[in-house]
Write a protein that holds these residues in place. Structure first.
Motif, mmCIF file in Angstrom:
data_model
loop_
_atom_site.group_PDB
_atom_site.id
_atom_site.type_symbol
_atom_site.label_atom_id
_atom_site.label_comp_id
_atom_site.label_asym_id
_atom_site.label_seq_id
_atom_site.Cartn_x
_atom_site.Cartn_y
_atom_site.Cartn_z
ATOM 1 N N MET A 274 0.895 -1.047 0.038
ATOM 2 C CA MET A 274 -0.006 0.043 0.011
ATOM 3 C C MET A 274 0.910 1.183 0.055
ATOM 4 O O MET A 274 1.776 1.476 0.730
ATOM 5 N N LYS A 275 0.690 2.265 -0.777
ATOM 6 C CA LYS A 275 1.407 3.452 -1.038
ATOM 7 C C LYS A 275 0.739 4.472 -0.111
ATOM 8 O O LYS A 275 -0.350 4.609 0.040
ATOM 9 N N ILE A 276 1.767 4.936 0.775
ATOM 10 C CA ILE A 276 1.590 6.169 1.689
ATOM 11 C C ILE A 276 2.020 7.382 1.258
ATOM 12 O O ILE A 276 3.212 7.379 0.891
ATOM 13 N N PHE A 277 1.109 8.297 0.808
ATOM 14 C CA PHE A 277 2.125 9.576 0.329
ATOM 15 C C PHE A 277 2.282 10.414 1.652
ATOM 16 O O PHE A 277 1.359 10.809 2.796
ATOM 17 N N ALA A 278 3.665 10.804 1.601
ATOM 18 C CA ALA A 278 4.134 11.400 2.802
ATOM 19 C C ALA A 278 3.759 12.696 3.195
ATOM 20 O O ALA A 278 3.351 12.912 4.431
ATOM 21 N N VAL B 215 5.612 12.659 -2.527
ATOM 22 C CA VAL B 215 6.219 11.150 -2.654
ATOM 23 C C VAL B 215 5.682 10.202 -2.141
ATOM 24 O O VAL B 215 5.058 10.372 -0.886
ATOM 25 N N ALA B 216 5.559 8.862 -2.385
ATOM 26 C CA ALA B 216 5.027 7.577 -1.894
ATOM 27 C C ALA B 216 5.823 6.797 -1.166
ATOM 28 O O ALA B 216 7.012 6.557 -1.930
ATOM 29 N N MET B 217 5.534 6.206 -0.108
ATOM 30 C CA MET B 217 6.509 5.227 0.608
ATOM 31 C C MET B 217 5.580 4.191 0.691
ATOM 32 O O MET B 217 4.589 3.744 0.993
ATOM 33 N N GLU B 218 6.369 2.829 0.688
ATOM 34 C CA GLU B 218 5.661 1.581 0.678
ATOM 35 C C GLU B 218 6.614 0.578 1.645
ATOM 36 O O GLU B 218 7.815 0.870 1.790
ATOM 37 N N TRP C 18 10.650 0.185 5.121
ATOM 38 C CA TRP C 18 9.884 1.255 4.214
ATOM 39 C C TRP C 18 10.845 2.055 3.313
ATOM 40 O O TRP C 18 11.922 2.217 3.710
ATOM 41 N N GLU C 19 10.458 2.123 1.881
ATOM 42 C CA GLU C 19 11.343 2.969 0.977
ATOM 43 C C GLU C 19 10.400 3.847 0.315
ATOM 44 O O GLU C 19 9.056 3.598 0.095
#
Length: 401
Positions: A1-5, A108-111, A118-119
């Motif tokens: 799941m992408k989390i937009f910072a 930017v999105a982290m996964e 996480w990256e």
């Protein structure tokens, strides 16, 4: 799941017991060349305005409106390492290249690529000032994050600050680099910048105001409360303060000039010259409508001052004060002249700070009317004004050492 910072900014942080301990202010990453950056953790703001580090390995859940962590939070103040980058503070609005086209970063999105690892895997970019061709691309398609940019944009960063209260935004700006802080300050509109300056330490206030064009600086001073503007001008060199006063609109400069005539540690030097003032022929309904205005602080909205015309300071003869509790009890059609509190005596502008504090404490007041020798209301001193002057002069800076 992408989390937009950037969308995480302002999200509440909860400990294992379910208690809210702060809010997310930024995400800390480590750039690794062409490889996706690793997420080290999050910057969490806890009270009083202290920014601490929450390692990503402690995060157990990221949900809508909540970040949940496990273990204990180290309350030592966060200090960014030279190898680290802040997503919100430093990566948003960077000019990058995607497929040979110049684009601008807006998120930017982290996964979570492995358990507790996480990256940053994706970048949201757009072209031009109107966000044309907005799209999300893989990290590997983007070049330019490692390039030092002289004039970085501010649209994305300001958008992430949009919902912040002025005091929180002042704290966020204080934590940015000097260059970034000035870029954002210049991009804020006059009203928003004025609100933020009122919450900043004098050093930051002067640093920002001195970089603005004199005309813009005067416009910002006009948007500040007269008492806050006077305090700021007190901290400037006399010749610079005089120049800015001359550039202000005469009607806006007049109350500031009056406040500057009083010593700072007196009721006159602390007071606001714009409390809620109405004539005795106004009704309770009109008074309640006035104190409902959202721009008023709770201390200012706590009471209405009743005077003979004119009702701008310095007013006509001061008649008395009516507290909002009394206003709530009386019928809406009641005239203010019949709803005064006879037990509250006004204070004089020359009353010193300790005596003003004692007066408010003795009568359990949040504000007091200030009346001159001619019986005119010239302003009101609020409890927050008193606290601001009783605390050490560098108290705001102590929150951000």
């Amino acid at each position: 799941m992408k989390i937009f910072a950037a969308r995480l900014a302002g999200t509440s942080v909860f400990d294992p017991a379910g208690d809210q301990i702060g809010r997310i202010r930024d995400v800390v990453v480590g750039l690794r060349g062409s490889r996706p950056p690793s997420v080290h953790g999050m910057v969490v703001e806890v009270q009083p305005r202290r920014r601490v580090f929450l390692p990503i390995t402690r995060v157990r859940g990221i949900e809508a409106g909540a970040v949940i962590f496990t273990g204990k939070l180290n309350v030592r103040r966060f200090e960014k390492r030279t190898t680290e980058t802040l997503v919100v503070g430093e990566m948003l609005d960077l000019a990058v290249t995607v497929g040979g086209q110049q684009m601008t970063v807006y998120d930017v999105a982290m996964e979570e690529t492995k358990p507790s690892i996480w990256e940053i895997t994706s970048v949201a970019v757009y072209r031009g000032r109107r966000r044309r061709e907005a799209r999300v691309v893989d990290w590997g398609e983007v070049a330019g994050f490692d390039v030092l940019q002289k004039d970085q944009g501010t649209a994305g960063l300001i958008a992430s600050f949009e919902s912040m209260r002025a005091a929180d935004l002042a704290s966020a700006l204080h934590e940015l680099s000097g260059k970034r802080r000035l870029e954002v300050a210049r991009a804020l509109d006059d009203d928003r910048l004025a609100d933020v300056l009122e919450e900043m330490p004098p050093r930051d206030q002067i640093g920002i105001l001195s970089t603005l064009e004199p005309e813009r600086a005067a416009d910002v001073l006009e948007e500040m409360g007269p008492d806050d503007a006077a305090d700021l001008l007190h901290d400037l060199p006399p010749e610079e303060a005089a120049r800015l006063l001359a550039l202000m609109e005469p009607g806006e400069a007049a109350p500031v000039r009056r406040l500057l005539t009083y010593p700072q540690d007196t009721a006159g030097g602390m007071m606001t010259s714009e409390p809620v003032i109405l004539p005795p022929t106004a009704t309770v309904a009109e008074a309640l409508a006035n104190i409902r205005l959202k721009d008023l602080t709770p201390a200012i909205a706590a009471q209405v001052y009743v005077t003979r015309p004119p009702t701008e300071t310095p007013t006509g003869a001061y008649l008395g004060v009516s507290h909002f509790q009394r206003l709530l009890r009386d019928p809406p059609s009641t005239l203010l002249g019949a709803a005064l509190d006879p037990s509250i005596d006004p204070i004089r502008p020359e009353l010193r700070l300790p005596d003003v504090a004692a007066y408010l404490a003795n009568y359990n007041l949040v504000a007091a009317p200030v009346v001159d020798e001619l019986g005119r209301l010239v302003g009101a001193v609020t409890v927050d004004d008193v606290l601001d002057h009783m605390l050490p002069k560098d108290w705001r800076e102590r929150l951000h050492p």
